[in-house]
Design a protein around this motif. Structure first.
Motif, PDB file in Angstrom:
ATOM      1  N   TYR A 299     108.562  28.197  24.653  1.00  0.00           N
ATOM      2  CA  TYR A 299     108.740  26.822  25.123  1.00  0.00           C
ATOM      3  C   TYR A 299     107.560  26.450  26.003  1.00  0.00           C
ATOM      4  O   TYR A 299     106.797  27.308  26.450  1.00  0.00           O
ATOM      5  CB  TYR A 299     110.039  26.682  25.941  1.00  0.00           C
ATOM      6  CG  TYR A 299     111.221  27.386  25.334  1.00  0.00           C
ATOM      7  CD1 TYR A 299     111.837  26.886  24.192  1.00  0.00           C
ATOM      8  CD2 TYR A 299     111.729  28.563  25.895  1.00  0.00           C
ATOM      9  CE1 TYR A 299     112.921  27.542  23.622  1.00  0.00           C
ATOM     10  CE2 TYR A 299     112.811  29.223  25.329  1.00  0.00           C
ATOM     11  CZ  TYR A 299     113.399  28.711  24.192  1.00  0.00           C
ATOM     12  OH  TYR A 299     114.461  29.366  23.626  1.00  0.00           O
ATOM     13  N   SER A 300     107.414  25.147  26.277  1.00  0.00           N
ATOM     14  CA  SER A 300     106.376  24.714  27.207  1.00  0.00           C
ATOM     15  C   SER A 300     106.605  25.335  28.581  1.00  0.00           C
ATOM     16  O   SER A 300     107.725  25.319  29.095  1.00  0.00           O
ATOM     17  CB  SER A 300     106.377  23.192  27.339  1.00  0.00           C
ATOM     18  OG  SER A 300     105.535  22.790  28.419  1.00  0.00           O
ATOM     19  N   TRP A 301     105.553  25.861  29.166  1.00  0.00           N
ATOM     20  CA  TRP A 301     105.680  26.473  30.492  1.00  0.00           C
ATOM     21  C   TRP A 301     106.020  25.464  31.576  1.00  0.00           C
ATOM     22  O   TRP A 301     106.321  25.848  32.703  1.00  0.00           O
ATOM     23  CB  TRP A 301     104.376  27.188  30.860  1.00  0.00           C
ATOM     24  CG  TRP A 301     104.134  28.450  30.099  1.00  0.00           C
ATOM     25  CD1 TRP A 301     104.784  28.894  28.991  1.00  0.00           C
ATOM     26  CD2 TRP A 301     103.159  29.448  30.411  1.00  0.00           C
ATOM     27  NE1 TRP A 301     104.273  30.099  28.575  1.00  0.00           N
ATOM     28  CE2 TRP A 301     103.269  30.460  29.436  1.00  0.00           C
ATOM     29  CE3 TRP A 301     102.184  29.571  31.398  1.00  0.00           C
ATOM     30  CZ2 TRP A 301     102.454  31.593  29.426  1.00  0.00           C
ATOM     31  CZ3 TRP A 301     101.372  30.688  31.393  1.00  0.00           C
ATOM     32  CH2 TRP A 301     101.500  31.696  30.421  1.00  0.00           C
ATOM     33  N   MET A 302     105.969  24.188  31.261  1.00  0.00           N
ATOM     34  CA  MET A 302     106.311  23.160  32.242  1.00  0.00           C
ATOM     35  C   MET A 302     107.782  22.757  32.146  1.00  0.00           C
ATOM     36  O   MET A 302     108.195  21.744  32.698  1.00  0.00           O
ATOM     37  CB  MET A 302     105.417  21.930  32.047  1.00  0.00           C
ATOM     38  CG  MET A 302     103.934  22.214  32.207  1.00  0.00           C
ATOM     39  SD  MET A 302     103.484  22.941  33.801  1.00  0.00           S
ATOM     40  CE  MET A 302     103.607  21.504  34.865  1.00  0.00           C
ATOM     41  N   GLY A 303     108.590  23.541  31.467  1.00  0.00           N
ATOM     42  CA  GLY A 303     110.016  23.259  31.346  1.00  0.00           C
ATOM     43  C   GLY A 303     110.775  23.592  32.615  1.00  0.00           C
ATOM     44  O   GLY A 303     110.285  24.313  33.487  1.00  0.00           O
ATOM     45  N   PRO A 304     112.024  23.085  32.732  1.00  0.00           N
ATOM     46  CA  PRO A 304     112.774  23.217  33.977  1.00  0.00           C
ATOM     47  C   PRO A 304     113.668  24.446  34.091  1.00  0.00           C
ATOM     48  O   PRO A 304     114.284  24.650  35.126  1.00  0.00           O
ATOM     49  CB  PRO A 304     113.640  21.955  33.982  1.00  0.00           C
ATOM     50  CG  PRO A 304     113.895  21.685  32.539  1.00  0.00           C
ATOM     51  CD  PRO A 304     112.658  22.129  31.802  1.00  0.00           C
ATOM     52  N   SER A 305     113.799  25.263  33.030  1.00  0.00           N
ATOM     53  CA  SER A 305     114.683  26.431  33.159  1.00  0.00           C
ATOM     54  C   SER A 305     114.026  27.501  34.015  1.00  0.00           C
ATOM     55  O   SER A 305     112.806  27.513  34.194  1.00  0.00           O
ATOM     56  CB  SER A 305     115.022  27.005  31.781  1.00  0.00           C
ATOM     57  OG  SER A 305     113.920  27.703  31.255  1.00  0.00           O
ATOM     58  N   SER A 306     114.818  28.428  34.537  1.00  0.00           N
ATOM     59  CA  SER A 306     114.303  29.396  35.505  1.00  0.00           C
ATOM     60  C   SER A 306     113.167  30.264  34.961  1.00  0.00           C
ATOM     61  O   SER A 306     112.172  30.470  35.662  1.00  0.00           O
ATOM     62  CB  SER A 306     115.439  30.272  36.044  1.00  0.00           C
ATOM     63  OG  SER A 306     116.030  31.006  34.995  1.00  0.00           O
ATOM     64  N   PRO A 307     113.247  30.816  33.734  1.00  0.00           N
ATOM     65  CA  PRO A 307     112.107  31.605  33.270  1.00  0.00           C
ATOM     66  C   PRO A 307     110.814  30.799  33.257  1.00  0.00           C
ATOM     67  O   PRO A 307     109.753  31.298  33.643  1.00  0.00           O
ATOM     68  CB  PRO A 307     112.518  32.023  31.849  1.00  0.00           C
ATOM     69  CG  PRO A 307     114.000  32.007  31.861  1.00  0.00           C
ATOM     70  CD  PRO A 307     114.359  30.851  32.753  1.00  0.00           C
ATOM     71  N   LEU A 308     110.907  29.529  32.831  1.00  0.00           N
ATOM     72  CA  LEU A 308     109.712  28.698  32.750  1.00  0.00           C
ATOM     73  C   LEU A 308     109.199  28.329  34.137  1.00  0.00           C
ATOM     74  O   LEU A 308     107.989  28.254  34.369  1.00  0.00           O
ATOM     75  CB  LEU A 308     110.016  27.450  31.928  1.00  0.00           C
ATOM     76  CG  LEU A 308     110.510  27.738  30.502  1.00  0.00           C
ATOM     77  CD1 LEU A 308     110.931  26.458  29.804  1.00  0.00           C
ATOM     78  CD2 LEU A 308     109.463  28.474  29.689  1.00  0.00           C
ATOM     79  N   ALA A 382     113.347  22.492  28.302  1.00  0.00           N
ATOM     80  CA  ALA A 382     113.007  22.177  28.279  1.00  0.00           C
ATOM     81  C   ALA A 382     113.206  21.417  27.762  1.00  0.00           C
ATOM     82  O   ALA A 382     113.725  21.859  27.552  1.00  0.00           O
ATOM     83  CB  ALA A 382     111.737  22.810  28.704  1.00  0.00           C
TER      84      ALA A 382
END
Length: 395
Positions: A299-308, A382
């Motif tokens: 996924y895009s690294w600018m996503g809101p989940s904790s790993p990102l 994301a």
């Protein structure tokens, strides 16, 4: 008389069996209190979980991919490279909250549950004002347990993984991920104190359409890491969407940030636009070579989940303050992927991921430099499309 005695004995045996069976049944179930105060009755052993949306899907995957019996949405072609192929065969149960809230249909959940025997539907993110009532309502309609875990701010991440480990009976992995997050956040708290008032300014460009530019403004759920690591000059967020708010090029020129972070597209259209458009070239970030495209995989690294969020933190910290966060980002990323995505990156894959995300970016992948991996991090233990095939998840 004999018959009466036999009847009484049989009756006592039946009562005893009923009591015993009831005790065993009670022992096989447990009560978990979720983060909006709901008492959720669950099996002691969990092996069938459905995510309520893309954030929950990403976080659940980090905990244990084998728990999935459905997906919120089938992974895209780009995501499939990094994820367990089994996920592509599972039914979709949709998204409960966010821009696609209506896609989770109670009737469909009830029908699927007949085959899937769902232990719990997992919801993760920021608690909504009506969440307790909403979850009670859909749980009552479907007969399926729903549980919510808060994972809104960076500071929520370590505790949320411990609670997830308890909820899903995966305490060892929950503890491992919590320890990683705790160590990383402690490292950044110390580092950002060193940075102090000398934060670099930045904007995060989510899309460009002629003179119209969308930015993720400060104070939004999606800007949590950006606001922490830099001075987000994108203005106060109005929209709750991951695509942010609209600005004109005139606005951008006045902001004149030190760094520009650009949303991923498969053809790198926004990145190339900024580098080649004469208007953008008047900005100091462009002149100084401080324009970077967010990596994407799975996924895009600018996503809101904790790993990102954790990936974003490591990447931006090293990018903006290399004298403070002086680790080799390539080593950190190669350490991160097996832990949170259960995937071992090759050097070639890592170079491809980060081709526009490191200093002196160019179309040709840069050589990977080796360094000492992060020490002691695991001690003690994301939904919108951004370009084609890469999602920046929304809540």
């Amino acid at each position: 008389m004999k018959a009466t005695k036999i009847f009484l004995i049989l009756a006592l045996v039946c009562v005893g069996c009923t009591v015993l069976c009831g005790a065993v049944s009670a022992e096989e179930m447990r009560t978990f209190v979720d983060d909006v105060g709901r008492e959720v009755v669950l099996p002691v052993e969990i092996d069938a979980v459905s995510p309520s949306g893309p954030l929950a899907q990403t976080v659940l995957y980090s905990l244990d991919p084998d728990l999935f019996v459905s997906v919120s949405a089938t992974p895209s072609a780009m995501e499939q490279k990094y994820l367990d192929p089994r996920l592509m065969t599972l039914p979709e149960t949709g998204q409960f909250y966010g821009s696609k809230a209506s896609t989770m249909n109670p009737e469909s959940i009830m029908e699927l549950n007949k085959q899937l025997h769902i232990d719990v539907v997992l919801d993760i993110g920021e608690a909504k004002g009506t969440m307790k009532e909403d979850l009670n309502d859909i749980s009552g309609k479907t007969g399926v347990s729903f549980a919510f875990i808060t994972q809104n701010k960076l500071s929520d991440i370590p505790g949320s993984y411990l609670k997830l480990g308890e909820l899903l009976d995966r305490k060892e992995q929950g503890g491992r991920l919590s320890a990683y997050a705790s160590s990383l956040l402690a490292e950044f708290d110390a580092g950002m104190k060193t940075v102090g008032e000398n934060k670099k300014s930045l904007i995060y460009v989510s899309s460009i359409d002629g003179n119209a530019v969308s930015l993720v403004g400060n104070g939004s759920y999606h800007a949590n890491v950006i606001d922490y690591v830099g001075n987000n000059v994108g203005g106060h967020a109005v929209s709750s969407s991951g695509t942010g708010d609209g600005y004109t090029m005139e606005d951008i020129l006045q902001m004149n940030p030190d760094f520009i972070i650009v949303s991923f597209t498969t053809d790198h259209a926004y990145y190339n636009k900024i580098l080649n458009d004469p208007l953008w070239q008047s900005l100091s970030a462009v002149r100084n070579g401080n324009v970077y495209e967010a990596p994407c995989g799975p996924y895009s690294w600018m996503g809101p989940s904790s790993p990102l969020k954790l990936l974003m933190l490591m990447w931006l910290g090293n990018l903006m303050y290399p004298e403070v966060f002086s680790y080799d980002i390539h080593d950190r990323v190669k350490e991160f992927y097996p832990l949170f995505f259960h995937y071992d990156l090759t050097d070639a894959e890592l170079d491809e991921l980060m081709v526009y995300a490191v200093p002196n970016s160019s179309p040709a992948p840069a050589a990977t430099q080796a360094s000492v991996p992060i020490a002691g991090i695991c001690a003690g233990a994301a939904v919108a499309l951004t370009g084609v095939g890469c999602r920046r998840f929304q809540s």
